[in-house]
Structures are given as structure tokens and as C-alpha cells.
Design an enzyme around this catalytic site. Structure first.
Site, PDB file in Angstrom:
ATOM      1  N   PRO A  19      -0.374  10.243   0.110  1.00 10.11           N
ATOM      2  CA  PRO A  19       0.534   9.052  -0.599  1.00 10.11           C
ATOM      3  C   PRO A  19       1.450   9.028   1.025  1.00 10.11           C
ATOM      4  O   PRO A  19       1.647   9.607   2.011  1.00 10.11           O
ATOM      5  CB  PRO A  19       1.406   9.791  -0.867  1.00 10.11           C
ATOM      6  CG  PRO A  19       1.806  11.483  -0.632  1.00 10.11           C
ATOM      7  CD  PRO A  19       0.072  11.238  -0.526  1.00 10.11           C
ATOM      8  N   LYS A  32       0.725  -1.381   0.580  1.00 12.26           N
ATOM      9  CA  LYS A  32      -0.406   0.263  -0.056  1.00 12.26           C
ATOM     10  C   LYS A  32       1.023   1.389  -0.198  1.00 12.26           C
ATOM     11  O   LYS A  32       1.235   1.342   1.210  1.00 12.26           O
ATOM     12  CB  LYS A  32      -0.014   0.428   1.559  1.00 12.26           C
ATOM     13  CG  LYS A  32      -1.547   1.448   1.257  1.00 12.26           C
ATOM     14  CD  LYS A  32      -2.926   0.987   2.895  1.00 12.26           C
ATOM     15  CE  LYS A  32      -3.413   2.239   3.435  1.00 12.26           C
ATOM     16  NZ  LYS A  32      -3.957   2.089   4.533  1.00 12.26           N
TER      17      LYS A  32
END
Ligand SMILES: Cc1cc2nc3c(=O)[nH]c(=O)nc-3n(C[C@H](O)[C@H](O)[C@H](O)COP(=O)(O)OP(=O)(O)OC[C@H]3O[C@@H](n4cnc5c(N)ncnc54)[C@H](O)[C@@H]3O)c2cc1C
Length: 507
Positions: free
Chosen positions: A107, A87
């Protein structure tokens, strides 16, 4: 067992035996961390096969990597066992209806950010807050956003000099099994049984738990990982629970799987729906999906129908699971000879997948404070203050998503935007954003940086398009950004050459 003997066992010295109550992810994480650092303490874990685990919670932050590093387990050992994927962060879709800001990506940090891109991002935000027509959408600045859009995994070639943080997606049931095997191979004793009574000693500390076969299990220290029930800390020791309902409305979720796509995306997707949001979490064998909503605005039946429509499962007979959530935290996570970890200490809804990170932080901080206090409660207050600060700063970041949402379609979204139950910290952060100027510097100077860095706050606020209207073209034309966007895009693209496709990395 006579009460006087139980009392002796709970006096505060280095514990000989620790009993962990609960074998969900929190319990087995605690067991692994304890045995990897305290080799001379007898660690037992009690779990109930009758009651089982909550069985959701499939996304993480980079803290899960820190946890596996701490217990010395490599990705290649646990990930295939748990159908896990990488991820790079979370994408948020439909939280804003402002044109150009319908979605953004949050992010995880990379070392390229601080050196090359964050200063430029903040300088453009400052200019945009002054009404200049510059590109301040977060999706154009960060390496991990680029990696995600190109379906690249987060592990660079060895020659790439910058570190990239990453999290995971995983099957929570399989993760529990993996952690149980690992802990038992390192000396943790597993006990099966259901607690029927918690026995206190004369000082009001925990002495033992009685099981359904009427046996007593004693210990000198207890870790309550019994889930939302919080049998020991909130049940027996009556710890006060502080609800976050005033600023986080969601209290339920409906969950169902879908088939995995050929290309497995390295991100969680969070899509705003009519009265909450839906997660989409890719594992190697399926997507986990769930709709998190408030029962004050929509019924479980309506939520299930909406989730089925969202997933194109209207005519499918795939079963849905309905769950309740108790959102908030205890005032004291460690009290007397009891520490609560996981859902038993509190839960902030799953929007940024922070629960396992908070569990990891709680156990690590507890071990450090307990050792420093020579296995007494000397640093109990300092510890509780620190853990509360971590919970509250995560809560503020999650609340901000709802507060600044830019949707007008339902009362749920309008009420969230109108919500005035904000912490002083969140009010100040929003003030410094609206005021313009150097947002990151103002956050640091005013001690507003908690669990989330200014970059994350800026991604959220800029990602939803929380900006004033543009000023006249004449003024915009005079503004010269400090860097060229095309050069930045080229730099990020060249960095990206050091990363493999996510699917390839998983193989
Ligand atoms: C909708 C939803 C989505 C979530 N998404 C995320 C996410 O994306 N990322 C994330 O990090 N977290 C997420 N979470 C949180 C995550 O699920 C939990 O933090 C995690 O699973 C740990 O749970 P736990 O171990 O505290 O409790 P549980 O899994 O509920 O375990 C409780 C344990 O206590 C035992 N027990 C209970 N009563 C007794 C008794 N009387 N006697 C003996 N044993 C008993 C049970 O047998 C069980 O072993 C989510 C939670 C919800 C509700």
C-alpha cells in the site's frame, strides 16, 4: 552561427533560454515545472513527430500528485482527459509459492499507519522472526489494503482526520497531450523537428542542435528528454552509463490492452509469470497489460504467447507491441549545461512504477541546486550524488523482489534467487531482516532508509513469507501480541466508512 558566439551563450549565468529536447512525459513534465517557477526564462521544447514517444508508463506513485500540486492542476481537471483512475498501491501475486503467502498488497502510506498499525506490524514481525506463530502477513494491517479489497478510492470524507497518499493510472499519450497544452498555455514554445547533429562549443558544452531542415536551435541550457537515445547527455557529452543488468535481468516487454471490467480496481496488479512478471493497469476505458521479461531466458514470441494465455487472448487478434528496455542510469545526470530527465538519464524496470517519480525528483532537485548555486554548476556534484542515491535505492528495492522470490519453477527464478550481485545496502537490509530484532530501528540507525520506508521493505519481505520455520507449539502459546487482530480489523473497517467506491469517485 560563428563558434565564438555560441561559446558566449553557454557561459554559466542565469539562462535566458532553456531548450528541452523531447516531448514525452519527461519533457512536458520538465516544461511545466520550469515555467511554473522560473517565469523570466524563455522555455522551448523540441519534439520529433517522425520519432514519437515511447507511449508506455501508465502507473504512478504519489509523486505524480506532488507534481500536479506543484503546477497547480487539480485531479478533476486532468484525470478525465487522460482516462485516469486512482491507485492505492500494487498487489503482487505468485511471486511466492509459500502457502499463505501467494499474494500480498504493497500500500501507499496513510497517516493511520504510523499512529496505529506500523508499530503493531513490526512487533508481530519481530515475534514471527523468533519462530512464534503470529499473523505477520502485511495484508491485515493497512487501511489502503482494506480500501483496495473493498474497491474504495483513496479520497476520504472531509471530516476524516488522516491523510492518505495515492497514485494514479493514466493513458500516457493523453497525459503527454494534456501536459503539452498546459505548458504552452503558460508560455512554453513548442518546436517540431528532428535533430540531425548536436553542436558543441569550444569548452565542450552544448551550443545548439541542428534540425532536419538545416536550421540551428541554440540555448544557454539544455534538458535532454530524448528517451533511451539520450542524444545530448550520453550522445554528445558522452556521459557514462552504468548498466544494472547484473542485478536486474529483464530487458524487454510485450504490451497489449484488454477490455475494462465494470468495477474498476484502484490498484495495479503484478503477477509473476514463468520468466518475469505481468502488469495489469486499469484505466477508465481499458486495461493496459504488459509482460516484462529477460530475453536471456525467453524469446519475444514465447513471451507474447504466454501473455496471451495469461490474459485469455489466445484466439484474439489484438495486436501486441514489443519493446526493449535499457536498465541502468548515467553516472552524471547534470553535466556542463545539460540535464537529462526521464529515460535519457536511466530506467529501472517498471515493477514499482517509479520512472515518473524519479523524473519529478530530478527536475525539482535540479531547480533547487541551480538556484542555490546562483545558476552556476557549483552544486552539480552534490546534485548528481543525490540523484544517483535515489536511483540506487529504488534499484535495491526492486532487486529485492527478485532476490527473495519464493518460486522454483524456472531457471529465471532460481537464478534471480541465487544472484549475488547485491549492493552493500541491500545486503545489510537483508541481514537486519534475517537477524530479527527491531527491523525499522536498525534500518534508521544504519542509514539504510532511502526511497522506501521500512514499512515497504517489511511488506515485501513478510509478503513473500521470508520467515524462519515456526518453533514448537509450547513456545508459540506463550507469546501474547501487543494488540488484538480483531480490534485492528474493526478499526480499519470503521476508517473505511469514510471512503467512496472507486467507480463513484471517478464519476
Ligand atoms: C515497458 C515499460 C513500462 C513502463 N512503465 C512505467 C510505469 O508504469 N510508470 C512509470 O512511471 N514509468 C514507466 N515507464 C517509463 C516511462 O515510459 C517513461 O519514463 C516516460 O514515458 C517518459 O519517457 P521519456 O519522456 O523519457 O521518453 P519518450 O517518451 O521516449 O520521449 C522521447 C522524446 O524525444 C524525442 N526525440 C527523440 N529523438 C529525437 C530527435 N532526433 N530529434 C528530436 N526529438 C527527438 C521524441 O520525439 C520524443 O518526443 C515504463 C517504460 C517501459 C519501457
Amino acid at each position: 552561427m560563428p563558434n565564438s558566439e555560441l561559446t558566449k551563450m553557454t557561459t554559466m549565468k542565469k539562462p535566458e533560454k532553456i531548450l528541452i529536447v523531447g516531448g514525452g512525459t519527461a519533457g512536458w513534465m520538465a516544461a511545466n515545472l520550469l515555467v511554473s517557477r522560473w517565469k523570466d526564462i524563455d522555455v522551448c521544447l523540441l519534439e520529433s513527430t517522425e520519432i514519437g514517444i515511447i507511449g508506455v508508463g501508465e502507473g504512478s506513485t504519489p509523486h505524480l500528485k506532488f507534481f500536479f500540486d506543484a503546477i497547480d492542476v487539480a485531479d478533476s481537471e486532468w484525470m478525465p482527459r487522460c482516462n485516469a483512475t486512482y491507485k492505492n498501491g500494487i498487489s503482487f501475486a505468485n511471486w511466492s509459492s509459500i502457502p499463505g503467502f501467494e499474494s500480498y498488497f504493497h500500500p501507499f502510506p496513510a497517516q493511520t499507519d504510523d499512529v496505529f498499525t506500523v508499530p503493531f506490524f513490526f512487533s508481530n514481525i519481530k515475534a514471527r522472526m523468533q519462530g512464534n506463530n503470529v499473523n505477520a502477513h502485511p495484508d491485515h494491517y493497512f487501511l489502503e489494503t482494506y480500501l483496495t479489497r473493498a474497491n474504495l478510492g483513496p479520497i476520504p470524507a472531509e471530516s476524516f482526520p488522516f491523510g492518505v497518499a495515492y497514485g494514479y493510472h493514466f493513458d500516457s499519450g493523453l497525459l503527454g497531450q494534456f501536459l503539452a497544452e498546459k505548458a504552452m498555455s503558460r508560455g512554453v514554445k513548442r518546436i517540431l523537428g528532428t535533430i540531425t547533429e548536436v553542436v558543441l562549443d569550444a569548452n565542450g558544452s552544448l551550443a545548439a542542435v541542428r534540425l532536419d531542415d538545416d536550421s540551428l536551435l541554440d540555448a544557454s541550457f539544455f534538458i535532454d528528454c530524448s528517451g533511451f537515445k539520450s542524444l545530448l547527455l550520453q550522445g554528445a557529452l558522452k556521459a557514462t552509463f552504468k548498466s544494472f543488468k547484473e542485478n536486474l535481468f529483464n530487458n524487454a516487454a510485450v504490451v497489449m490492452p484488454t477490455a475494462i471490467s465494470e468495477i474498476i480496481p484502484p490498484e495495479t496488479r503484478s503477477t509473476a509469470l514463468s520468466n518475469g512478471w505481468a502488469w495489469k493497469i486499469p484505466l477508465t476505458n481499458r486495461y493496459g497489460n504488459g509482460y516484462v521479461y529477460s530475453t536471456d531466458y525467453i524469446t519475444p514470441e514465447q513471451a507474447e504467447i504466454e501473455l496471451r494465455q495469461h490474459l485469455n487472448l489466445v484466439d484474439s487478434d489484438v495486436a501486441a507491441r514489443h519493446l526493449q528496455m535499457k536498465v541502468g542510469r548515467v553516472e552524471k545526470h547534470w553535466e556542463k549545461n545539460c540535464l537529462a530527465v526521464g529515460l535519457s538519464q536511466g530506467f529501472i524496470e517498471p515493477l514499482e512504477a517509479t520512472a515518473l517519480a524519479l523524473s519529478f525528483n530530478t527536475i525539482s532537485l535540479f531547480m533547487a541546486h541551480y538556484e542555490k548555486g546562483l545558476y552556476t554548476n557549483q552544486f552539480e556534484d552534490a546534485f548528481n550524488k543525490e540523484v544517483n542515491a535515489k536511483f540506487d535505492s529504488v534499484r535495491d528495492y526492486i532487486v529485492c523482489h527478485y532476490k527473495v522470490n519464493q518460486r522454483k519453477d524456472t531457471d529465471y527464478w532460481k537464478d534471480n534467487a541465487a544472484n549475488t550481485y547485491l549492493s552493500e545496502t541491500l545486503n545489510q537490509i537483508l541481514y537486519f531482516w534475517q537477524r530479527g530484532g527491531d527491523f525499522a530501528k536498525n534500518m534508521y540507525m544504519n542509514n539504510l532508509v532511502g526511497s522506501y520506508q521500512p514499512k515497504s521493505w517489511a511488506c515485501l519481505l513478510a509478503g513473500y513469507g521470508v520467515f524462519p520455520p515456526l518453533t514448537s507449539d509450547a513456545k508459540a502459546a506463550q507469546f501474547k501480541p501487543v494488540q488484538d487482530m480483531e480490534q485492528l480489523a474493526d478499526f480499519i473497517r470503521r476508517c473505511g466508512l469514510n471512503f467512496k467506491q472507486h467507480n463513484e469517485l471517478l464519476h
